[in-house]
Every structure is written in C-alpha cells, then in structure tokens.
Design a protein around this motif. Structure first.
Motif, PDB file in Angstrom:
ATOM      1  N   THR A  68       0.825  -1.122  -0.125  1.00  0.00           N
ATOM      2  CA  THR A  68       0.159  -0.014   0.127  1.00  0.00           C
ATOM      3  C   THR A  68       1.055   1.178  -0.079  1.00  0.00           C
ATOM      4  OG1 THR A  68      -1.736   1.199   1.046  1.00  0.00           O
ATOM      5  CG2 THR A  68      -0.117  -0.188   2.621  1.00  0.00           C
ATOM      6  N   GLY A  69       0.763   2.248  -0.653  1.00  0.00           N
ATOM      7  CA  GLY A  69       1.416   3.442  -0.852  1.00  0.00           C
ATOM      8  C   GLY A  69       2.394   3.634  -2.042  1.00  0.00           C
ATOM      9  N   LYS A  72       0.727   2.447  -6.982  1.00  0.00           N
ATOM     10  CA  LYS A  72       0.155   2.120  -8.270  1.00  0.00           C
ATOM     11  C   LYS A  72      -1.055   2.572  -8.678  1.00  0.00           C
ATOM     12  CE  LYS A  72      -1.115  -1.439  -5.284  1.00  0.00           C
ATOM     13  NZ  LYS A  72      -0.426  -0.945  -3.906  1.00  0.00           N
ATOM     14  N   THR A  74      -1.073   5.949  -8.477  1.00  0.00           N
ATOM     15  CA  THR A  74      -0.534   7.208  -9.231  1.00  0.00           C
ATOM     16  C   THR A  74      -0.211   6.956 -10.430  1.00  0.00           C
ATOM     17  OG1 THR A  74       0.341   7.892  -6.772  1.00  0.00           O
ATOM     18  CG2 THR A  74       1.259   8.535  -8.759  1.00  0.00           C
TER      19      THR A  74
HETATM   20  N1  LIG Z   1      -2.878  13.749  -4.669  1.00  0.00           N
HETATM   21  C1  LIG Z   1      -2.189  13.531  -3.861  1.00  0.00           C
HETATM   22  N2  LIG Z   1      -1.423  14.222  -2.858  1.00  0.00           N
HETATM   23  C2  LIG Z   1      -0.383  14.056  -2.112  1.00  0.00           C
HETATM   24  N3  LIG Z   1       0.041  12.702  -2.095  1.00  0.00           N
HETATM   25  C3  LIG Z   1      -0.512  11.747  -2.756  1.00  0.00           C
HETATM   26  C4  LIG Z   1      -1.771  11.992  -3.670  1.00  0.00           C
HETATM   27  N4  LIG Z   1      -2.036  11.102  -4.355  1.00  0.00           N
HETATM   28  C5  LIG Z   1      -1.338   9.999  -3.864  1.00  0.00           C
HETATM   29  N5  LIG Z   1      -0.242  10.312  -2.831  1.00  0.00           N
HETATM   30  C6  LIG Z   1       0.758   9.717  -2.069  1.00  0.00           C
HETATM   31  O1  LIG Z   1       1.318   9.200  -3.014  1.00  0.00           O
HETATM   32  C7  LIG Z   1       1.592   7.629  -2.429  1.00  0.00           C
HETATM   33  C8  LIG Z   1       1.145   6.610  -3.279  1.00  0.00           C
HETATM   34  O2  LIG Z   1      -0.150   6.473  -3.441  1.00  0.00           O
HETATM   35  P1  LIG Z   1      -0.978   5.413  -4.312  1.00  0.00           P
HETATM   36  O3  LIG Z   1      -2.457   5.887  -4.093  1.00  0.00           O
HETATM   37  O4  LIG Z   1      -0.560   5.840  -5.752  1.00  0.00           O
HETATM   38  O5  LIG Z   1      -0.762   4.159  -3.640  1.00  0.00           O
HETATM   39  P2  LIG Z   1      -0.981   2.859  -3.774  1.00  0.00           P
HETATM   40  O6  LIG Z   1      -0.134   1.857  -4.418  1.00  0.00           O
HETATM   41  O7  LIG Z   1      -2.293   2.810  -4.997  1.00  0.00           O
HETATM   42  O8  LIG Z   1      -1.739   2.125  -2.618  1.00  0.00           O
HETATM   43  P3  LIG Z   1      -3.038   1.429  -2.318  1.00  0.00           P
HETATM   44  O9  LIG Z   1      -2.483  -0.102  -2.400  1.00  0.00           O
HETATM   45  O10 LIG Z   1      -3.175   1.486  -0.856  1.00  0.00           O
HETATM   46  O11 LIG Z   1      -4.098   1.872  -2.932  1.00  0.00           O
HETATM   47  C9  LIG Z   1       1.298   7.522  -1.278  1.00  0.00           C
HETATM   48  O12 LIG Z   1       2.149   7.891  -0.142  1.00  0.00           O
HETATM   49  C10 LIG Z   1      -0.095   8.753  -0.936  1.00  0.00           C
HETATM   50  O13 LIG Z   1      -0.181   9.318  -0.056  1.00  0.00           O
END
Ligand SMILES: Nc1ncnc2c1ncn2[C@@H]1O[C@H](COP(=O)(O)OP(=O)(O)OP(=O)(O)O)[C@@H](O)[C@H]1O
Ligand SMILES: [Mg+2]
Length: 285
Positions: A68-69, A72, A74
């Motif tokens: 998580t985080g 992905k 993004t």
């Molecule tokens: N709009 C935003 N503004 C600030 N930080 C952001 C934003 N979008 C994502 N982040 C940060 O970027 C990082 C990646 O987030 P992302 O949502 O892409 O992770 P993920 O791999 O999809 O996680 P998950 O498995 O929980 O869905 C995280 O630390 C998140 O807090």
C-alpha cells in the motif's frame, strides 16, 4: 529486476503450437518520477514514484502488485490522464499523455454508478453524452449486457442488484466505447471470493472478444497471475519495478491452471518479493 523465462511459450512450441508474443508498445513509462506536495505544509514532498520504467504492449494484460502506498494508483491515474509525471515521459502509442480520452476507460474498486439511472442507462450514459446515435450504441449495449450476464436486469436500479453485478455494469460501461486501453484499479477488491473468480473469468472472456490492453492493479497475487500475461511487483515507496514475471499460459485459463506447477512456482516467486517489500514498507513508516 528479473524476468521469468517464457517456460509456457517453449512448452507450446514443443507441442508444435505457435505463440505470438505481443510486440507493439502501447503504454511506455520511461524514468517516471511523481512527487506530490505534502498536504502538511512542511514543504516536504511525497515521492510516490521514482524512475519508473514499464512498458505494456498492445492487447497485453499486465497486473501491478505491491505494498500500500507504493504508487500503483498514481501510475494508473497518469495513464488515464488524470495526473502528469513530474519528470520522465509517459507515452501512449508513442504520444505523450496529456489528458483523459475515450481511448482509455477506467474501472475502480467502487462501482460509482448513478443511483437514479437503471442498468441500461448507466451503461449508455457516457457514449450517449458523446453524441453517438442511439441505434449505434444500443446494439453494442445489448451485446455487452449479454456478455457480462446482465440480460433481464436492464431496468434494475443499482440498489436492486448485487455488488458483483454493479461491477459488471461498470465493466460494460467501460467497454461500450470500445476503448483500446482498460485501466482497472482493484476492480474486484470489494467482492467475495466466488464472485471474484467469476469476474476474473468474465474479464478473460471479454479480453478474448475485444482484445483491449489491460493495466490491472490488485493486492491479490493469485488474481494477478491468473489473469495476466505479466505481473509487475512494485517496491515500497518511492515506487519502482522490483520484479517482473511473464505468465506464459494461453488465455482464457481454466481453473486447473491455479493448481499447476507453473502457477505455484510463479506465486512463490512473487509472494517472496511482495513480502519483502511489505516488510520494507512497514519498517519505513
Ligand atoms: N493527490 C495526492 N497528493 C499527495 N499525495 C498523494 C496524492 N496521491 C497519492 N499520494 C501519495 O502518493 C503515495 C502513493 O499513493 P497511491 O495511491 O498511488 O498508492 P497505492 O499503491 O495505490 O496504494 P494502495 O494499495 O493503498 O491503493 C502515497 O504516499 C500517497 O499518500
Ligand atoms: Mg491504490
């Protein structure tokens, strides 16, 4: 980064079957960084992605797993055109992605249907508002409704159908404009185990018919291997590719594939990296 040898491909060649590996580059991330301004106003930036290199070929199904985080969503949102890289380049068919377009459709974990519209209206809303003639889209709508098994439910409202059926509506809605790219962010994450498997099989059937390029995010390693041509494991934040494995098993796949040696070998390899990255991610927080 390591890539699993194409064991399945050589096996098929031994059996005298030809294997056409996808070659046309569809989505290309080159050294993509994505930094977000910190909401805490400390001036720190969140490094969501650093130096992401990833290529998805035409009609390929590629899954991304990772803690998580790790970035992905993004990455997927940038392909959708909702957001842009801070550095590096992200291209679709060789052209920089600057905004969303009808060539890409997104399916999220929550169905987000219009509650006041019935199944048919939800599926056709987008294409209708783009000015496509009713005679044209109704034929596609009927075909898709049958393909996703919603015939008989056209007049039902979202509250009258199950979560799995709502996801079927979302998938039909995404496919109706015949997008070349399907971007799926944990689309089956909220569904129960049995429904998930049905949806995975449905997705492979739809792929066989429409051949979209699919970028699929999931936390479920079994799901990733079962549906994909390649599985990408991303590392703990800042996200980048840690492992890439090819799943050389022809699609659609039977349930027997889940218990095959090829499957369990890949699962072991992927889980090891996922565990390692998850531990690294927890240690960093
Ligand atoms: N709009 C935003 N503004 C600030 N930080 C952001 C934003 N979008 C994502 N982040 C940060 O970027 C990082 C990646 O987030 P992302 O949502 O892409 O992770 P993920 O791999 O999809 O996680 P998950 O498995 O929980 O869905 C995280 O630390 C998140 O807090
Ligand atoms: Mg996410």
């Amino acid at each position: 980064m390591t890539t699993q040898p194409a064991a399945g491909a050589s096996r098929l060649k031994e059996q005298g079957m030809s294997v056409t590996l996808p070659t046309q580059e569809k989505i290309v991330f080159s050294q993509v960084d994505k930094l977000f301004a910190s909401p805490s106003k400390t001036g720190d930036q969140v490094r969501a992605l650093v130096g992401l290199d990833l290529t998805v070929h035409k009609s390929e199904i590629v899954s991304i797993v990772g803690p998580t985080g790790c970035g992905k969503s993004t990455a997927l949102n940038m392909v959708a055109g909702f957001d842009a890289p801070t550095n590096g380049s992200l291209r679709l068919d060789g052209k920089a992605i600057v905004k969303p377009g009808p060539d890409r459709a997104v399916v999220f974990q929550q169905a987000a249907l219009f509650p006041w519209m019935n199944v048919l209206e939800n599926i056709t809303f987008g294409i209708k508002s783009r000015g496509v003639a009713k005679e044209q889209y109704m034929a596609s709508a009927e075909k898709l409704i049958r393909a996703v098994g919603l015939n008989g439910f056209e007049k039902h409202f979202p509250y009258q159908i199950s979560g799995g059926m709502q996801q079927r509506v979302q998938i039909a809605r995404a496919l109706i404009s015949n997008p070349e790219v399907l971007l799926m962010d944990e689309p089956f994450g909220a569904l129960d185990y049995q429904t998930r498997i049905l949806m995975q099989q449905l997705l492979l059937e739809l792929w066989r018919e429409f051949k979209p390029t699919i970028l699929f995010i999931t936390h479920d390693v079994t799901e990733a291997i079962y549906i994909s041509d390649r599985v990408i494991v991303m590392g703990a934040r800042p996200g980048r590719v840690k492992l890439e494995v090819a799943v050389e098993e022809p699609k659609p796949r039977s349930l027997d594939f889940l218990t095959s040696e090829l499957f369990t070998g890949l699962e072991h390899q992927i889980l090891e990296t996922v565990q390692h990255e998850a531990t690294a991610s927890h240690a960093a927080h």
